[in-house]
Design an enzyme around this catalytic site. Structure first.
Site, PDB file in Angstrom:
ATOM      1  N   ILE A  43      -1.244   0.312   6.571  1.00  0.00           N
ATOM      2  CA  ILE A  43      -0.154   0.295   5.572  1.00  0.00           C
ATOM      3  C   ILE A  43       0.511  -1.083   5.648  1.00  0.00           C
ATOM      4  O   ILE A  43       0.965  -1.480   6.718  1.00  0.00           O
ATOM      5  CB  ILE A  43       0.904   1.368   5.910  1.00  0.00           C
ATOM      6  N   HIS A  44       0.508  -1.802   4.551  1.00  0.00           N
ATOM      7  CA  HIS A  44       1.204  -3.100   4.599  1.00  0.00           C
ATOM      8  C   HIS A  44       1.844  -3.504   3.267  1.00  0.00           C
ATOM      9  O   HIS A  44       2.564  -4.496   3.208  1.00  0.00           O
ATOM     10  CB  HIS A  44       0.256  -4.217   5.059  1.00  0.00           C
ATOM     11  N   ARG A  45       1.585  -2.763   2.188  1.00  0.00           N
ATOM     12  CA  ARG A  45       2.132  -3.150   0.878  1.00  0.00           C
ATOM     13  C   ARG A  45       3.653  -3.101   0.900  1.00  0.00           C
ATOM     14  O   ARG A  45       4.236  -2.096   1.347  1.00  0.00           O
ATOM     15  CB  ARG A  45       1.671  -2.175  -0.198  1.00  0.00           C
ATOM     16  N   ARG A  55       4.057  -7.282   8.967  1.00  0.00           N
ATOM     17  CA  ARG A  55       5.127  -6.863   8.050  1.00  0.00           C
ATOM     18  C   ARG A  55       5.570  -5.437   8.373  1.00  0.00           C
ATOM     19  O   ARG A  55       6.759  -5.143   8.432  1.00  0.00           O
ATOM     20  CB  ARG A  55       4.594  -6.925   6.610  1.00  0.00           C
ATOM     21  N   ASP A 107      -3.267   1.630   2.088  1.00  0.00           N
ATOM     22  CA  ASP A 107      -2.778   1.023   0.848  1.00  0.00           C
ATOM     23  C   ASP A 107      -3.409  -0.351   0.631  1.00  0.00           C
ATOM     24  O   ASP A 107      -3.014  -1.088  -0.266  1.00  0.00           O
ATOM     25  CB  ASP A 107      -1.240   0.963   0.834  1.00  0.00           C
TER      26      ASP A 107
END
Ligand code: UD1
Length: 381
Positions: free
Chosen positions: A218-220, A255, A302
């Site tokens: 998950i990084h969006r 992030r 994502d």
């Protein structure tokens, strides 16, 4: 001999560039000289250097060291740095990849200097104009002399936007080309799959059994920056893992790492750190992620790249976004768009766990890089 500048900045671009560098070395070294410029958008060793080492890409000739920043600030610094390099040394063309701020900035700098711009991964659209990547890819496509689309869907998108009949003329009166090249990431996945199995010890190091864990990434910003979405997704993932006796393997993008404590609901944060089913890892190297993908029971992500790799390695994929650029994965039933809703994520997991899925060849034949370089040579001749 023609001279090309490859411009990269973020992790997935380094991986894509490996396919082009390898093809130049193996098949075009008498006709093409390549130099590499790294913008420095990604700078941690495990987001950048490890990929150069593993994938055998030559060290960058230029590194702008721009680092993180607000979109305008980061993009502007890259434009200034790339322009300076392009004014200091002659290049016959510039290659850019994908949709990051590095792609956008390099496209602006090169096109203003009338240097032919070649966009690899052109034509992808999410139609979600709140995604920074959507803005970047639309602008970059408009500025490119050759658009290398990885799929038929991408070609269709470009056709609908009028690219096939565009009267645009570039330096020397040259028109624009749109080519279905196949996907350089497919080239890489095929090339490195066996090598990765041999070199990576990630399963052993983490006590993971093939087919017995869920891989998630998950990084969006839409997910990491929203406390509601991040909490909903991670709570669902933990509950699926616990209910089904599966491990949850979670390599953390910086992030995401930086935002977990701030944006997760405290009880979910606590659970993430204490559940015996959850294995949080640092960002994985390419060999490690390939092995994690190939051996996962199911992948929940994502990331566009991880979605595609799950398809290449014939693993089903739950897409943790409201839309995808890789729609063929969904139309072939190999992926389900679940967005950030806990119940939908659980339903998607149950559906994909219980059915056999088909994985036709939709991303080329593993020789996209050679096709791209042949086309560039012809264009510049
Ligand atoms: C960028 C791309 C995205 C791509 C992703 C792959 C844009 C707009 N987005 O997102 O399309 O899928 O790369 O990873 O270009 N950070 C570090 N170390 C690093 C890199 C980043 O700590 O080496 C942290 C910083 O806190 C930074 C944050 O991650 O502020 C975000 O990095 P940034 O490059 O701005 O965007 P990504 O989220 O990585």
């Amino acid at each position: 001999m023609i001279k090309l500048l490859t411009i990269i900045g973020a992790r997935p671009q380094i991986i894509k560039a490996a396919a082009i560098s390898r093809a130049i070395k193996n098949h075009f070294s008498d006709r093409i000289e390549e130099k590499i410029l790294h913008t420095g958008q990604h700078y941690d060793d495990n987001m950048s250097k490890v990929f150069f080492d593993e994938l055998g890409i030559p060290a960058p000739d230029y590194n702008l060291g721009v680092g993180s920043g607000k979109h305008g600030e980061q993009t502007a610094k890259i434009i200034v740095g790339v322009e300076e390099v392009l004014l200091s040394e002659h290049f016959d063309g510039v290659i850019v990849y994908g949709d990051t701020n590095s792609t956008l900035a390099a496209a602006v700098a090169a096109s203003k200097l009338h240097i032919p711009l070649f966009h690899i991964e052109a034509g992808l659209r999410s139609f979600n104009m709140t995604m920074p990547e959507e803005i970047n890819r639309i602008v970059c496509d408009q500025l490119s002399s050759i658009l290398f689309a990885p799929t038929e869907t991408a070609i269709d998108n470009l056709r609908k936007e009028g690219f096939m009949t565009s009267p645009a003329k570039f330096a020397g009166g040259k028109g624009r080309l749109v080519v279905n090249s196949g996907d350089v990431m497919y080239d890489n996945s095929m090339y490195f799959a066996a090598i990765a199995e041999e070199k990576s010890s990630i399963l052993k190091e983490n006590n993971l059994r093939a087919g017995k864990y869920i891989l998630t990434t998950i990084h969006r910003p839409a997910n990491t920056d929203s406390p509601e979405r991040l909490t909903s997704i991670i709570a669902a993932l933990i509950s699926i893992a616990e209910a089904n006796g599966e491990g949850l393997v979670f390599p953390l993008h910086p992030r995401t790492r930086n935002l977990l404590a701030k944006n997760l609901r405290p009880d979910v944060y606590e659970k993430l750190n204490s559940s015996p089913k959850v294995k949080i890892l640092p960002p994985a190297s390419f060999f490690d992620i390939i092995v994690l993908e190939k051996n996962a029971h199911i992948i929940m992500t994502d990331s566009g790249g991880v979605q595609k790799e799950s398809f290449f390695f014939e693993r089903p994929c739950v897409i943790l976004r409201g839309e995808t650029e890789w729609v063929e994965i969904v139309t072939h039933g190999a992926g389900i768009i679940a967005d950030a809703d806990g119940d939908t994520i659980k339903e998607a997991y149950n559906k994909l766990s219980g059915q056999s899925v088909s994985f036709p060849r939709l991303f080329g034949d593993g020789n996209a890089a050679t096709k791209i370089l042949d086309t560039i040579l012809e264009y510049l001749a």
